[in-house]
Design an enzyme around this catalytic site. Structure first.
Site, PDB file in Angstrom:
ATOM      1  N   LYS A  80       0.955  -1.160  -0.050  1.00  0.00           N
ATOM      2  CA  LYS A  80       0.014   0.126  -0.087  1.00  0.00           C
ATOM      3  C   LYS A  80       0.932   1.200  -0.074  1.00  0.00           C
ATOM      4  O   LYS A  80       0.616   2.130  -0.747  1.00  0.00           O
ATOM      5  CB  LYS A  80      -0.795   0.152   1.425  1.00  0.00           C
ATOM      6  CG  LYS A  80      -1.990   1.247   1.122  1.00  0.00           C
ATOM      7  CD  LYS A  80      -2.648   1.253   2.451  1.00  0.00           C
ATOM      8  CE  LYS A  80      -1.922   2.146   3.387  1.00  0.00           C
ATOM      9  NZ  LYS A  80      -2.641   2.416   4.706  1.00  0.00           N
ATOM     10  N   ASP A 130      -6.376   0.839   0.553  1.00  0.00           N
ATOM     11  CA  ASP A 130      -6.451   1.168   1.920  1.00  0.00           C
ATOM     12  C   ASP A 130      -8.090   0.844   2.501  1.00  0.00           C
ATOM     13  O   ASP A 130      -8.738   0.324   1.531  1.00  0.00           O
ATOM     14  CB  ASP A 130      -6.220   2.705   2.392  1.00  0.00           C
ATOM     15  CG  ASP A 130      -7.233   3.626   1.758  1.00  0.00           C
ATOM     16  OD1 ASP A 130      -8.235   3.309   1.032  1.00  0.00           O
ATOM     17  OD2 ASP A 130      -7.024   4.920   2.054  1.00  0.00           O
TER      18      ASP A 130
END
Ligand code: SF4
Length: 217
Positions: A121, A139
């Site tokens: 991420k 996310d």
């Protein structure tokens, strides 16, 4: 309309709705962004920005972070939560950048992910935000909103990311930022504001909810 065409069209409309959206973390160079993204795990961007406003006055470069006393750094970042782990990650990451990349944050995904504390991420946020490279970071907001809308399915972040990466590459970064904003402002985790949502007619979750309510009557 074929499913992939529908998803691309929907993603384009979401990007249009949130045109100009970008990362809401404050930073003035790639290293500051990396620090802010690491601090943003399980923390709001607003809180991170409050903390980094002071932090970046005290510590400016990867070398500063690599050499800082851990307890001092923990105190500086404490409001972001998980400050023991985040301080360790920041110091180890800065040491990596100094030792292996001559003090410069690398711009390719493999190298980014080789840094301490940098996962999929964080690497994708860095690519999309700092290096203008197509990437879609998943996310908590992207995970929730894309599944509700029907843009992606899957039980894991990896599965959702794979679905979203079927969208045209030029939409990846904007889709990420737009879904984050939609999740923060409208499609909230506990109480999505479906009555105010511009995408309610397309949304899988909303259609299912309406169907259930009809069955109850
Ligand atoms: S209709 Fe509701 S669940 Fe669907 S995207 Fe909008 S706010 Fe989220």
């Amino acid at each position: 309309m074929p499913a992939e065409t529908f998803k691309t069209d929907l993603a384009k409309r979401i990007c249009e709705e949130y045109r100009g959206s970008t990362c809401e973390l404050d930073y003035s160079n790639e290293f500051e962004l990396l620090v802010a993204v690491i601090l943003s795990a399980q923390c709001t961007d607003k809180r991170v920005n409050q903390v980094t406003k002071n932090l970046f006055k005290v510590l400016k470069t990867p070398k500063d972070f690599a050499e800082v006393n851990k307890v001092k750094l923990e105190e500086l970042i404490r409001p972001c939560g998980f400050y023991h782990a985040k301080a360790k990650n920041l110091i180890d990451c800065a040491k990596d950048i100094v030792a292996r990349f001559n003090g410069v944050v690398p711009s390719d995904k493999k190298a980014l992910k080789s840094l301490a504390g940098v996962g999929e991420k964080t690497a994708n946020v860095m690519l999309a935000t700092a290096f203008n490279t197509p990437a879609i970071a998943v996310d908590t907001h992207v995970f929730r909103v894309s599944r509700r809308l029907g843009l992606a399915k899957g039980k894991t972040v990896g599965e959702v990311q794979t679905c979203l990466e079927k969208l045209p590459k030029e939409l990846w970064a904007n889709t990420h930022f737009s879904l984050v904003l939609h999740g923060r402002r409208v499609c909230k985790a506990r109480k999505p504001m479906c009555e105010n949502c511009k995408f309610s007619n397309d949304c899988k979750y909303n259609k299912e909810l309406k169907k259930k309510n009809k069955e109850k009557i």
